[in-house]
Design a protein around this motif. Structure first.
Motif, PDB file in Angstrom:
ATOM      1  N   MET A   1      58.104   6.737   2.612  1.00 32.00           N
ATOM      2  CA  MET A   1      59.542   6.623   2.199  1.00 32.00           C
ATOM      3  C   MET A   1      60.235   8.116   2.409  1.00 32.00           C
ATOM      4  SD  MET A   1      60.870   6.256  -1.644  1.00 32.00           S
ATOM      5  CE  MET A   1      62.571   6.207  -1.859  1.00 32.00           C
ATOM      6  N   THR A   2      61.396   7.968   3.237  1.00 31.03           N
ATOM      7  CA  THR A   2      61.783   9.248   3.641  1.00 31.03           C
ATOM      8  C   THR A   2      63.499   8.936   3.577  1.00 31.03           C
ATOM      9  OG1 THR A   2      60.175   9.702   5.136  1.00 31.03           O
ATOM     10  CG2 THR A   2      62.215  11.013   5.368  1.00 31.03           C
TER      11      THR A   2
ATOM     12  N   ALA B   1      61.999  17.836  -0.888  1.00 28.40           N
ATOM     13  CA  ALA B   1      61.294  16.644  -1.672  1.00 28.40           C
ATOM     14  C   ALA B   1      59.993  16.439  -1.125  1.00 28.40           C
ATOM     15  CB  ALA B   1      62.184  15.276  -1.466  1.00 28.40           C
ATOM     16  N   PHE B   2      59.097  16.088  -2.165  1.00 27.59           N
ATOM     17  CA  PHE B   2      57.565  15.812  -1.919  1.00 27.59           C
ATOM     18  C   PHE B   2      57.278  14.419  -2.285  1.00 27.59           C
ATOM     19  CE2 PHE B   2      57.735  20.624  -2.779  1.00 27.59           C
ATOM     20  CZ  PHE B   2      57.080  21.067  -1.916  1.00 27.59           C
TER      21      PHE B   2
ATOM     22  N   VAL C   1      62.729  18.211   3.865  1.00 26.48           N
ATOM     23  CA  VAL C   1      64.028  18.804   3.394  1.00 26.48           C
ATOM     24  C   VAL C   1      65.121  17.654   3.872  1.00 26.48           C
ATOM     25  CG1 VAL C   1      65.650  20.731   4.109  1.00 26.48           C
ATOM     26  CG2 VAL C   1      63.428  21.133   4.237  1.00 26.48           C
ATOM     27  N   LEU C   2      65.722  17.601   2.536  1.00 24.91           N
ATOM     28  CA  LEU C   2      66.906  16.060   2.747  1.00 24.91           C
ATOM     29  C   LEU C   2      68.385  17.051   3.529  1.00 24.91           C
ATOM     30  CD1 LEU C   2      66.408  14.888  -0.795  1.00 24.91           C
ATOM     31  CD2 LEU C   2      65.213  14.214   1.372  1.00 24.91           C
TER      32      LEU C   2
ATOM     33  N   THR D   1      64.325  16.020   7.253  1.00 23.21           N
ATOM     34  CA  THR D   1      63.442  16.789   8.341  1.00 23.21           C
ATOM     35  C   THR D   1      61.956  16.706   7.652  1.00 23.21           C
ATOM     36  OG1 THR D   1      65.077  17.919   9.208  1.00 23.21           O
ATOM     37  CG2 THR D   1      62.892  18.852   9.573  1.00 23.21           C
ATOM     38  N   VAL D   2      60.994  16.011   8.182  1.00 20.51           N
ATOM     39  CA  VAL D   2      59.691  16.142   7.640  1.00 20.51           C
ATOM     40  C   VAL D   2      58.988  17.348   8.113  1.00 20.51           C
ATOM     41  CG1 VAL D   2      57.397  15.028   7.506  1.00 20.51           C
ATOM     42  CG2 VAL D   2      59.433  13.500   7.451  1.00 20.51           C
ATOM     43  N   LEU D   3      58.476  18.376   7.214  1.00 14.46           N
ATOM     44  CA  LEU D   3      58.101  19.317   7.542  1.00 14.46           C
ATOM     45  C   LEU D   3      56.451  19.259   7.714  1.00 14.46           C
ATOM     46  CD1 LEU D   3      59.690  21.739   4.903  1.00 14.46           C
ATOM     47  CD2 LEU D   3      60.220  21.247   7.157  1.00 14.46           C
TER      48      LEU D   3
END
Length: 72
Positions: free
Chosen positions: A1-2, A34-35, A24-25, A7-9
């Motif tokens: 879920m994103t 967000a984790f 990072v939203l 931006t997925v780190l």
């Protein structure tokens, strides 16, 4: 879920095959980190700069890797 535009780190997988990622939203400041664990939101944290959010995400990743999680 994103969230769209996030931006997925990093993405990790636990020894039990459970997935996790940090993102990072969009928007800011504050910048929201967000984790997610097992496709569920685990927690969110706000930071004044993107650099601080990335530093925090790296710190959490380091801890998980020490506990046996691996990169996907």
């Amino acid at each position: 879920m994103t969230t769209p535009g996030a931006t997925v780190l990093w993405r990790l997988r636990s020894p039990r095959r459970e997935g996790a990622h940090a993102a990072v939203l969009p928007g800011g400041p504050p910048f929201t980190l967000a984790f997610f664990v097992a496709h569920q939101l685990d927690r969110v944290e706000n930071y004044d700069t993107v650099d601080l959010a990335v530093f925090r995400a790296d710190d959490v990743k380091r801890t998980l890797v020490e506990e046996g999680w691996v990169e996907e």
